[in-house]
Design a protein around this motif. Structure first.
Motif, short mmCIF file in Angstrom:
data_model
loop_
_atom_site.label_atom_id
_atom_site.label_comp_id
_atom_site.label_asym_id
_atom_site.label_seq_id
_atom_site.Cartn_x
_atom_site.Cartn_y
_atom_site.Cartn_z
N LYS A 1 -36.26 32.96 65.86
CA LYS A 1 -34.99 34.07 66.15
C LYS A 1 -34.84 35.72 65.07
O LYS A 1 -36.33 35.82 64.39
CB LYS A 1 -33.80 33.54 65.58
N LEU A 2 -34.04 36.46 64.67
CA LEU A 2 -34.64 37.36 64.31
C LEU A 2 -34.59 36.98 63.14
O LEU A 2 -34.96 37.88 62.10
CB LEU A 2 -32.56 38.60 64.03
N ARG B 1 -29.25 33.01 70.57
CA ARG B 1 -28.67 34.48 70.28
C ARG B 1 -29.27 34.59 69.21
O ARG B 1 -30.63 34.13 68.39
CB ARG B 1 -26.92 34.19 69.74
N ASP B 2 -29.73 36.14 68.99
CA ASP B 2 -30.42 37.20 68.57
C ASP B 2 -32.21 36.13 68.66
O ASP B 2 -32.79 35.81 67.76
CB ASP B 2 -29.92 37.10 66.18
N THR C 1 -35.94 36.40 69.28
CA THR C 1 -37.03 38.02 69.89
C THR C 1 -38.50 37.38 70.22
O THR C 1 -39.04 37.84 71.04
CB THR C 1 -37.18 38.24 68.43
N LEU D 1 -36.18 36.32 78.58
CA LEU D 1 -35.68 36.58 77.12
C LEU D 1 -34.83 38.36 77.36
O LEU D 1 -35.43 38.72 77.66
CB LEU D 1 -36.92 36.87 75.88
N ASN E 1 -30.80 41.67 75.22
CA ASN E 1 -29.66 41.12 74.04
C ASN E 1 -29.86 40.35 73.70
O ASN E 1 -28.96 39.73 73.03
CB ASN E 1 -28.25 41.23 74.72
N GLY E 2 -31.43 39.66 73.18
CA GLY E 2 -31.66 38.64 72.33
C GLY E 2 -31.13 37.45 73.05
O GLY E 2 -31.07 36.18 72.35
N GLN E 3 -30.17 37.04 74.34
CA GLN E 3 -30.52 36.24 74.65
C GLN E 3 -31.13 35.17 75.46
O GLN E 3 -32.25 36.13 75.70
CB GLN E 3 -28.63 36.03 75.54
#
Length: 239
Positions: free
Chosen positions: A176-177, A160-161, A163, A137, A140-142
């Motif tokens: 994800k966020l 993307r995004d 956590t 991880l 940048n969340g990728q």
């Protein structure tokens, strides 16, 4: 920081005095942790084959950012004495992964499937190790992945995004966020059927099942349920 870890047949926990207590199968010394001190994180290696259920290893991250290892070392997965500046660790089948403070990653152990090919990774903050693949991880969340991609478990470039990440035996899961979850890879038992999940705050991946905790404390699970590992209707809430 993981204070608790479970291998195939052993369990490891950090005690209040920062020593480590381990119980279970100790065939190859994977529970020989009594002398460890100043530990802040633990990880337990798993086994790929049911015929090798006693073959596992245990990792521990010390407060000084060095790493200890004990147990099965056939492929050098316990050769971590040279590691330093490590901020988090992961243990997979026959391999050990460490994230350094500068965001680079080190790995030792079985090289055959490419799951240790992490030398070019950058800006990593967390890792997870499956049987034959490794997830990273980025800050940048990728997510990045290396290793065996036979079931598409490394097809994470579009994520993307993110956590949190979890690598199962042959599937990959991420949180994800927005509290939703995505999964790729082996879905023979429905372990990737997480698209309807919401308000998730934590995830975990077993060999063939996936578990999530919602913000209200409810636990959800999908996948192989032959041993009732997904039967959580009576489990109640946990937060």
């Amino acid at each position: 920081m993981n204070k608790l870890a479970a291998g195939c047949r052993h369990t490891v926990v950090i005690q209040p005095d920062d020593t480590v207590y381990a119980v279970g199968d100790n065939k190859l010394g994977q529970c020989n942790t009594a002398s460890w001190q100043h530990i802040i994180e633990v990880a337990a290696g798993n086994v790929h084959s049911a015929h090798n259920t006693g073959n596992a290893h245990t990792l521990a991250l010390k407060a000084d950012r060095t790493v200890l290892a004990t147990g099965w070392n056939t492929n050098g997965q316990c050769d971590v004495t040279a590691w330093h500046d490590i901020i988090t660790i992961a243990a997979g089948w026959r391999r050990s992964i460490g994230v350094k403070a500068d965001g680079t990653v080190v790995a030792v152990g079985r090289m055959n499937e490419g799951a240790c090919d992490v030398a070019d990774w950058r800006d990593i903050k967390a890792v997870s190790a499956g049987d034959w693949h490794t997830l990273g991880l980025q800050r940048n969340g990728q997510v990045v992945a290396v290793g065996n991609n036979e079931r598409g478990q490394c097809d994470v470039t579009a994520w993307r995004d993110i956590t949190a990440i979890e690598a199962g035996s042959k599937h990959s899961v991420s949180l994800k966020l927005d509290g939703t979850v995505v999964a790729v890879g082996d879905n023979q038992y429905g372990q990737c059927n997480v698209e309807k999940w919401s308000n998730i705050i934590a995830i975990a991946a077993g060999s063939r099942h996936t578990v999530g905790m919602q913000a209200n404390g409810k636990i959800v699970a999908v996948g192989d349920n032959r041993y009732n590992q997904c039967t959580l209707k009576e489990a109640g809430t946990y937060v």
